[in-house]
Design an enzyme around this catalytic site. Structure first.
Site, PDB file in Angstrom:
ATOM      1  CB  THR A 349      -0.961   0.010   1.213  1.00  8.29           C
ATOM      2  OG1 THR A 349      -1.763   1.187   1.184  1.00  8.29           O
ATOM      3  CG2 THR A 349      -0.206  -0.039   2.534  1.00  8.29           C
ATOM      4  CG  HIS A 402       5.004 -11.320  16.986  1.00  6.31           C
ATOM      5  ND1 HIS A 402       6.034 -12.099  16.524  1.00  6.31           N
ATOM      6  CD2 HIS A 402       5.507 -10.650  18.063  1.00  6.31           C
ATOM      7  CE1 HIS A 402       7.106 -11.917  17.277  1.00  6.31           C
ATOM      8  NE2 HIS A 402       6.813 -11.044  18.227  1.00  6.31           N
TER       9      HIS A 402
END
Length: 431
Positions: A349, A402
């Site tokens: 993006t 994560h």
């Protein structure tokens, strides 16, 4: 009597919202004509007529949610008929009714679209009240009687905007009456209540796509252990290469050489080195993808969309730039198909086109990585212990899940992207 049903849209889409009716009750429809536009979670779909005939009833209003397979309109087939004129609202004298056999059929078409609860009115008023489904729904929700609503339609049809205007008028009248009936020395309301009641506001319904975007972004934040790591890239070499090659590149490929092809190539190379960023979680398993379909976030009229550049690892710089140009144009024109948006493995993006200096992009689930680009800005950079130069610098951000990507791997991935961009010729050596 034919039925217009919501067709199968896509494997993951079971419903849509009526964006707008392209035909109205009484219109003659040819086979293949577009009748209604549906807004789905990802794209807009236009439904066509499978037969020719006169549209006699709309069973869903604009803004209504409809399911796949649901009947949303009815069509009266007319074999060999040409498009008739719209039915007139004026009633013919009673003595003329039996003169023609076709008259009852035409009158039935007008009567069928009137709400079942509406009875003929006496005197010189309209015998049948014609209102769109959206208007009937709005009137029910607001407790408004349709025969009280004035309309500017030449055929006397009540539209949703007539309901809205009438409701606003009644609301203003009630406010004026309330103000006039206040006692001379009223008890002062709280400042917040007084200010809010006098401030102008506008209530606007969220589009289906905006609702979906909001829902998915919240879901990602609630389900993923999302972290963001940052780095900065010296864009001197990329900008110099573009300056040297842009004219020749455009002559050869009829597309401009932009930043996105460099970043896409660098991302693909880094994904090959750190494959967990090109994966997704499915239950207790990891699905590690060996292909590279890179989503490119694009700002569209109805919100952010992420069309996918397929097999980016196999495309040249020109192929990537051409794909991005085509997808961006489709997004602006609202012509993206479902296949253009499905199956991305990683997303890029670019908030820099809007002036963003730094941001933390949100994951595009079920993907586990997204790279954020930002504005190129001159900043003083230490070249060595003695020299400082102004360099075109860009902050880049990697948001990652994560749960499957460790910090060391994420930081290394971003460092790899940085190194490749600062030595853009090395991208040509990446297989």
């Amino acid at each position: 009597m034919g039925e217009i049903k919501v067709p199968e849209l896509a494997e993951s889409i079971s419903e849509g919202t009526v964006a707008q009716w392209l035909k109205q009750v009484g219109d003659f429809v040819e086979k293949g004509d577009y009748i209604v536009e549906l807004e789905t979670d990802k794209v807009n779909v236009e439904i066509t007529a499978e037969d020719s005939g006169v549209l006699t009833e709309l069973l869903a209003g604009e803004g209504d949610t409809v399911q796949v397979g649901e009947t949303i309109a009815r069509l009266e087939a007319k074999e060999g008929a040409s498009a008739p004129a719209a039915p007139k609202a004026e009633e013919k004298p009673a003595e003329e009714a039996p003169k023609q056999e076709a008259a009852p059929a035409q009158q039935k078409t007008v009567e069928e679209v009137a709400p079942a609860a509406e009875a003929p009115q006496q005197g010189n008023q309209k015998q049948w009240l014609i209102a769109s489904p959206a208007a009937r729904k709005a009137a029910r929700e607001r407790g408004i009687k349709l025969d009280q609503v004035p309309t500017t339609d030449p055929l006397g049809r009540v539209r949703k905007h007539d309901i809205d205007s009438y409701a606003d008028q009644k609301s203003n009248e009630q406010k004026q009456q309330a103000q006039a009936s206040k006692p001379a020395n009223p008890v002062s309301p709280s400042p917040a209540a007084s200010e809010n009641s006098e401030k102008p506001v506008e209530r606007e319904r969220m589009s289906r796509r905006r609702q979906t975007i909001a829902k998915r972004l919240v879901e990602v934040q609630q389900t993923a252990a999302m972290l963001t790591t940052f780095n900065e890239v010296d864009m001197t070499a990329v900008m110099a290469l573009r300056k040297r090659r842009k004219d020749k590149f455009f002559e050869q490929h009829d597309v401009r050489l932009g930043f996105m092809s460099f970043f896409t190539k660098a991302v693909v190379a880094a994904l090959k080195k750190y494959p967990l960023l090109n994966a997704e979680i499915q239950g207790n398993e990891l699905l590690i993808k060996k292909f590279y379909d890179i989503g490119i976030a694009v700002s569209a009229p109805d919100g952010l969309v992420v069309p996918v550049v397929r097999d980016a690892d196999r495309k040249t710089f020109a192929g990537i730039e051409g794909s991005i140009v085509d997808l961006a144009k489709k997004a602006r024109d609202n012509k993206l198909a479902l296949k253009d948006l499905q199956g991305g493995t990683f997303t890029i993006t670019n908030g820099g086109v809007f002036g963003s200096l730094m941001s933390t992009p949100i994951l595009n689930g079920p993907q586990v990585g997204i790279l954020g680009m930002h504005k190129v800005q001159l900043r003083p950079v230490a070249i060595d212990e003695e020299r400082i130069e102004n360099r075109p610098m860009m902050y880049i951000a990697l948001s990652y899940d994560h749960r499957i990507v460790d910090g060391k791997e994420a930081v290394s991935f971003l460092a790899t992207v940085k190194e490749l961009l600062e030595d853009p010729e090395s991208l040509l050596l990446e297989g």
